[in-house]
Motif scaffolding. Sequence first.
Motif, PDB file in Angstrom:
ATOM      1  N   GLY A  89      -3.119  62.083  -0.188  1.00  0.00           N
ATOM      2  CA  GLY A  89      -2.464  60.911   0.396  1.00  0.00           C
ATOM      3  C   GLY A  89      -3.224  59.619   0.194  1.00  0.00           C
ATOM      4  O   GLY A  89      -2.696  58.551   0.471  1.00  0.00           O
ATOM      5  N   ALA A  90      -4.481  59.692  -0.265  1.00  0.00           N
ATOM      6  CA  ALA A  90      -5.253  58.464  -0.487  1.00  0.00           C
ATOM      7  C   ALA A  90      -4.700  57.759  -1.722  1.00  0.00           C
ATOM      8  O   ALA A  90      -4.537  58.372  -2.771  1.00  0.00           O
ATOM      9  N   PRO A  91      -4.410  56.486  -1.608  1.00  0.00           N
ATOM     10  CA  PRO A  91      -3.843  55.758  -2.750  1.00  0.00           C
ATOM     11  C   PRO A  91      -4.912  55.359  -3.766  1.00  0.00           C
ATOM     12  O   PRO A  91      -6.104  55.454  -3.493  1.00  0.00           O
ATOM     13  N   ASP A  92      -4.470  54.890  -4.918  1.00  0.00           N
ATOM     14  CA  ASP A  92      -5.376  54.349  -5.935  1.00  0.00           C
ATOM     15  C   ASP A  92      -5.666  52.883  -5.669  1.00  0.00           C
ATOM     16  O   ASP A  92      -6.538  52.300  -6.292  1.00  0.00           O
ATOM     17  N   GLU A  93      -4.887  52.275  -4.757  1.00  0.00           N
ATOM     18  CA  GLU A  93      -5.024  50.866  -4.463  1.00  0.00           C
ATOM     19  C   GLU A  93      -5.127  50.630  -2.966  1.00  0.00           C
ATOM     20  O   GLU A  93      -4.646  51.429  -2.168  1.00  0.00           O
TER      21      GLU A  93
END
Length: 186
Positions: A89-93
């Motif tokens: 769930g951690a985004p790239d941004e």
Amino acid sequence: PNLQAIDEGSGAFGQRYSQHQLSGGLGGPIVRDRLFVFGSAQYRYRAQGLQSLLDADRAVLARLGASPDSVRRFLDVLSLSGVPSAAAGAPDENLATNLTSLWRLDYTVTQGHTLTLRGDWRWGDQEGARISPLGVPQSGGTLGSLGGGAMLTLTSQWESGMINELRVYGSRDNRQTDPYLTLPGG
């Protein structure tokens, strides 16, 4: 983003960001020389690449004052402890959105007394919150906030030239964070 100067040798730490903002206001008299209203609002959206230890190279670590050997050991300890290298769930941004508004109503009671009612409201949402350059994405999460307030002001101007103001203000804020991964911190 194409107009921003960046440090090509800094990987994720020399990234460009994108920000969009829209704002406006409107106001005027409702009753001539007696009742006035004004309102404004602003919307902002910002996107920037996520900066964490997983993206830091030797040059960036040196600028952060971290030894590459210590960082590698830290990441190995996390892996041996069963902490995944990336949080689900951690985004790239790092994405941040917020909306704010302010409104005001002025009522001229008499030539020397004015009553003002002012209100403010704010909302925000952030993905990739609480992730530091010396941390890992697992330490972050989402952040949501909602709040507002109202103020009532009575302004009196006396014949002697003295001005007196009586103000009452109430405010409420609510913030909620949800981690990408529930683990103890240290």
